[in-house]
Design a protein around this motif. Structure first.
Motif, mmCIF file in Angstrom:
data_model
loop_
_atom_site.group_PDB
_atom_site.id
_atom_site.type_symbol
_atom_site.label_atom_id
_atom_site.label_comp_id
_atom_site.label_asym_id
_atom_site.label_seq_id
_atom_site.Cartn_x
_atom_site.Cartn_y
_atom_site.Cartn_z
ATOM 1 N N UNK A 75 -50.439 -33.929 -99.298
ATOM 2 C CA UNK A 75 -49.222 -34.303 -100.004
ATOM 3 C C UNK A 75 -48.677 -35.594 -99.393
ATOM 4 N N UNK A 129 -47.302 -26.209 -95.124
ATOM 5 C CA UNK A 129 -46.967 -25.926 -96.526
ATOM 6 C C UNK A 129 -47.286 -24.476 -96.918
ATOM 7 N N UNK A 130 -48.479 -24.037 -96.564
ATOM 8 C CA UNK A 130 -48.892 -22.678 -96.919
ATOM 9 C C UNK A 130 -47.993 -21.627 -96.289
ATOM 10 N N UNK A 174 -44.864 -22.064 -95.417
ATOM 11 C CA UNK A 174 -43.573 -22.136 -96.091
ATOM 12 C C UNK A 174 -43.611 -21.325 -97.383
ATOM 13 N N UNK A 175 -44.733 -21.424 -98.109
ATOM 14 C CA UNK A 175 -44.867 -20.685 -99.361
ATOM 15 C C UNK A 175 -44.927 -19.180 -99.090
ATOM 16 N N UNK A 233 -54.641 -27.562 -92.584
ATOM 17 C CA UNK A 233 -53.736 -27.043 -93.607
ATOM 18 C C UNK A 233 -54.335 -25.814 -94.299
ATOM 19 N N UNK A 234 -55.660 -25.852 -94.505
ATOM 20 C CA UNK A 234 -56.309 -24.748 -95.218
ATOM 21 C C UNK A 234 -56.514 -23.531 -94.319
ATOM 22 N N UNK A 245 -52.900 -20.699 -93.059
ATOM 23 C CA UNK A 245 -52.445 -19.445 -93.670
ATOM 24 C C UNK A 245 -53.389 -18.266 -93.418
ATOM 25 N N UNK A 274 -53.582 -32.525 -106.185
ATOM 26 C CA UNK A 274 -52.393 -32.214 -105.384
ATOM 27 C C UNK A 274 -51.698 -30.958 -105.913
ATOM 28 N N UNK A 314 -53.168 -23.544 -104.437
ATOM 29 C CA UNK A 314 -54.133 -22.986 -103.500
ATOM 30 C C UNK A 314 -53.438 -22.464 -102.246
ATOM 31 N N UNK A 315 -52.384 -23.166 -101.834
ATOM 32 C CA UNK A 315 -51.677 -22.783 -100.615
ATOM 33 C C UNK A 315 -50.574 -21.769 -100.892
ATOM 34 N N UNK A 316 -50.589 -21.199 -102.088
ATOM 35 C CA UNK A 316 -49.691 -20.085 -102.365
ATOM 36 C C UNK A 316 -48.421 -20.438 -103.106
ATOM 37 N N UNK A 317 -48.340 -21.669 -103.643
ATOM 38 C CA UNK A 317 -47.144 -22.046 -104.377
ATOM 39 C C UNK A 317 -47.247 -21.538 -105.815
ATOM 40 N N UNK A 334 -42.603 -23.112 -107.625
ATOM 41 C CA UNK A 334 -42.559 -23.751 -106.302
ATOM 42 C C UNK A 334 -43.360 -25.044 -106.299
ATOM 43 N N UNK A 378 -43.703 -30.141 -105.020
ATOM 44 C CA UNK A 378 -44.747 -31.169 -105.073
ATOM 45 C C UNK A 378 -44.568 -32.097 -106.276
ATOM 46 N N UNK A 389 -43.030 -36.039 -106.151
ATOM 47 C CA UNK A 389 -44.017 -37.097 -106.374
ATOM 48 C C UNK A 389 -43.752 -37.893 -107.643
#
Lengths: 364, 292
Positions: A92, A103-104, A106-107, A151-152, A155, B193, B199-202, B206, B211, B215
């Protein structure tokens, strides 16, 4: 790990079509917990679609995707315990390294104190603690790649997907990262599914390789099996190099069989290689398995050939051979010392092939 | 300076535009001087002048015009103009964002057709379009006839010549200026993006708030500027659709010049109006450069 044989991913007859094009065609595959599996194939073979089906960016038209025993075929990506390292890294740009890695968490609404510890631990793992407050655009390609990895991983997903993450790096850096990734995967004991079109990368890193061609798994096995015992002409040719020679079967006796090439050259192969009813066979010979000597030798499959072309490649010498019958072969010979450069263009040499090095493959 | 260091080279030297750049910029610079700088200066001079009985400008210095600007009557009008322009901008952003985002995400062939649709209104004169709104909104207009024909037992609505009509008119006129810049930044948004966020759970919500919106912020900011600034000074729509019942700062300035024939006071209003923008812009710019 106690239960290394526990399946982490299971694909059952998965098919994915885009319009009239079948990208993934009835693929079934099991990935064990803690395994490093590589999906290897040329571009457009369906390996990326396969990865996207695992991530949840695509839903299968037919079949089932199981993650740790649970059917996730139609579960959206944000509810799957699967994270991906993107080919373009997809960091990002408006967030710092620390915020990207966090980020992960936080989610997932992980408490701030715990999250910050885990972020630092992840950054330490990829040696980027000092860069935590930089923005992605202030970093080099290799550093960004490591941020994407951290980042991956942070989580703690059940499966980590890697979509050609090393393809944008230069050769030296890439080789270093291959080893680093492999070490990391062993340390974490995490299941990795890695997509690449680079066969060397696949051979270096994987526990098992799935060779993908035209939306199907062409062959599945460990690096050595895939390399030494390719089942199809595609695999033989895609992994490493291969001389592929068409032949007809001229006789079987005991444990061996005889085949005759189109030029008339006859070779002895292991009978087990050959299906019982087959009258034709495609022979695959790795260039480095052709033994070359100046003096005649007593072995199986000995024949004479002339060196048509010699190319010095550093560690090896690449030779283009033409046998007396007219069969053309590509051979690789190790360059053992600078003073003893044994073979030159125009020389006539004796070639020999060991029975086990002649592999019969299916034509495409 | 330390001894032994190389002589200082003027840092900006290679950044300074050469004569070619000046030649290319000349038409625009000339245009700006003639139609922005000079009129601005004339306005500034007028704003300190007095007015004679027949509406002429007398070149005697006075602060009186500025004193009058800060009369509560005019401050209220300034406030109302800001409020309507802000409301218009907010509605344009809420309505325009999904449209712009959608257009940016569809396949390219469809994208160009949809963009054309956004721009089609510009093919007709702005005044004709505003009059068309009058025939829609007036007491026995299209909207009320439709409501009546449906027999819902409500209406007729008194829409025309109300603040609501003014905001409808402003939103209609400025919506494309919000859509286009947002489209511009949404189109550049890398799809991976958004996928990375999922992928990260958003969840979609969210992913949008943490994001996609950040952006596309440059587009939102540009759209806000393109809508808010002209909307605040608009007088044609407020005149035609507001029936001059709810004067905006644009109407007051226009009236001072054309009806009241008080050019010095009109000029003072104009100068204050302009200063308001300059100050806002400088503050925003400072904040932006500090966060970058």
């Amino acid at each position: 790990m106690a239960d290394t044989d526990r399946p982490m991913i299971e694909l059952r007859g998965v098919t994915k079509r885009f319009g009239g094009f079948t990208a993934v065609n009835r693929v079934s595959l099991t990935v064990k917990a803690g395994e490093f599996l590589t999906l290897l194939g040329p571009s457009g073979c369906g390996k990326t679609t396969l990865l996207r089906l695992l991530a949840g960016f695509e839903m299968p038209d037919e079949g089932m995707v199981l993650l740790d025993g649970e059917d996730v075929s139609h579960v959206p990506p944000y509810r799957r315990s699967v994270n991906q390292v993107f080919q373009s890294y997809a960091l990002f740009p408006h967030l710092t390294v620390r915020e990207n890695v966090g980020f992960g968490l936080r989610m997932q609404q992980v408490p701030v104190a715990e999250a910050s510890d885990r972020i630092v631990a992840a950054l330490r793992m990829v040696s980027l603690v000092e860069q935590a407050d930089k923005y992605p655009h202030q970093m080099s390609g290799g550093q960004r790649q490591r941020v994407a990895l951290a980042r991956a991983i942070v989580p703690r997903p059940k499966v980590l997907l890697l979509d050609e993450p090393l393809s944008a790096l230069d050769a030296k850096l890439r080789h270093g990262m291959q080893l680093e990734l492999k070490r990391l995967q062993r340390k974490l004991g995490m299941t990795f599914v890695f997509v690449t079109h680079d066969q060397e990368e696949a051979l270096t890193m994987s526990d098992r390789i799935a060779v993908i061609n035209k939306g199907r798994i062409e062959q599945l096995g460990n690096a050595s099996e895939i390399y030494h015992r390719p089942r199809t002409a595609f695999t033989a040719d895609f992994i490493g190099q291969a001389n592929l020679l068409e032949s007809s079967v001229v006789g079987r006796n005991g444990t061996t069989a005889r085949v005759r090439l189109e030029t008339g050259l006859e070779l002895v192969i292991a009978r087990a290689e050959l299906p019982d009813a087959a009258s034709k066979a495609l022979v695959s010979i790795r260039p480095e398995k052709i033994h070359i000597s100046r003096a005649p030798v007593t072995a199986e499959n000995v024949f004479q050939a002339r060196i048509e072309e010699e190319i010095f490649q550093g560690a090896t010498d690449s030779l283009q051979l033409v046998t007396d019958q007219g069969t053309r072969l590509h051979a690789l010979v190790a360059n053992e010392s600078a003073t003893q450069e044994a073979f030159h263009e125009g020389d006539t040499v004796y070639c020999s092939l060991h029975l086990d090095d002649l592999v019969i493959v299916q034509a495409e | 300076m330390l001894a032994g260091t190389a002589p200082a080279v003027p840092v900006s030297d290679h950044n300074r535009p050469g004569w070619k750049a000046w030649a290319l910029l000349a038409p625009m610079v000339l245009w700006l001087i003639l139609f922005v700088v000079v009129p601005g200066l004339i306005l500034l001079v007028y704003s300190f002048c007095e007015r004679d009985e027949i509406g002429g400008v007398m070149f005697t210095f006075t602060w009186e015009n500025y004193a009058r600007v800060f009369d509560p009557v005019y401050l209220r009008i300034f406030g109302r103009s800001v409020w309507y322009a802000a409301l218009t901008t907010a509605i344009c952003a809420v309505v325009g964002y999904p449209v712009a985002y959608y257009i940016a995400r569809v396949p390219e062939t469809l994208r160009n057709k949809l963009l054309l649709l956004v721009m089609v209104p510009f093919w007709t004169s702005f005044l004709i379009r505003t009059f068309a709104w009058i025939t829609i909104l007036k007491q026995e207009g299209l909207l009320n006839s439709l409501v009546k024909a449906m027999g819902a037992g409500i209406g007729p609505f008194d829409l025309l010549y109300t603040p609501t009509a003014v905001v409808i008119g402003l939103v209609y006129a400025y919506l494309p200026f919000m859509i286009l810049p947002i489209y511009g930044s949404a189109e550049k948004l890398d799809n991976s993006l958004i996928e990375a966020a999922y992928d990260l759970g958003a969840s979609p919500v969210r992913a949008f708030s943490s994001v996609i919106v950040p952006l596309t912020m440059p587009g939102i900011a540009a759209g806000t500027l393109l809508v808010f600034v002209p909307a605040i000074g608009m007088f044609a729509i407020t005149d035609l659709m507001g029936g001059a019942k709810v004067p905006m700062i644009g109407n007051v300035i226009q009236n001072q010049f054309l009806l009241a024939r008080n050019w010095p006071f009109g000029a003072a209003l104009g100068v204050v109006f302009m200063l308001m923008f300059v100050v806002t812009y400088v503050i925003l710019q400072r904040r932006a450069s500090r966060s970058a």
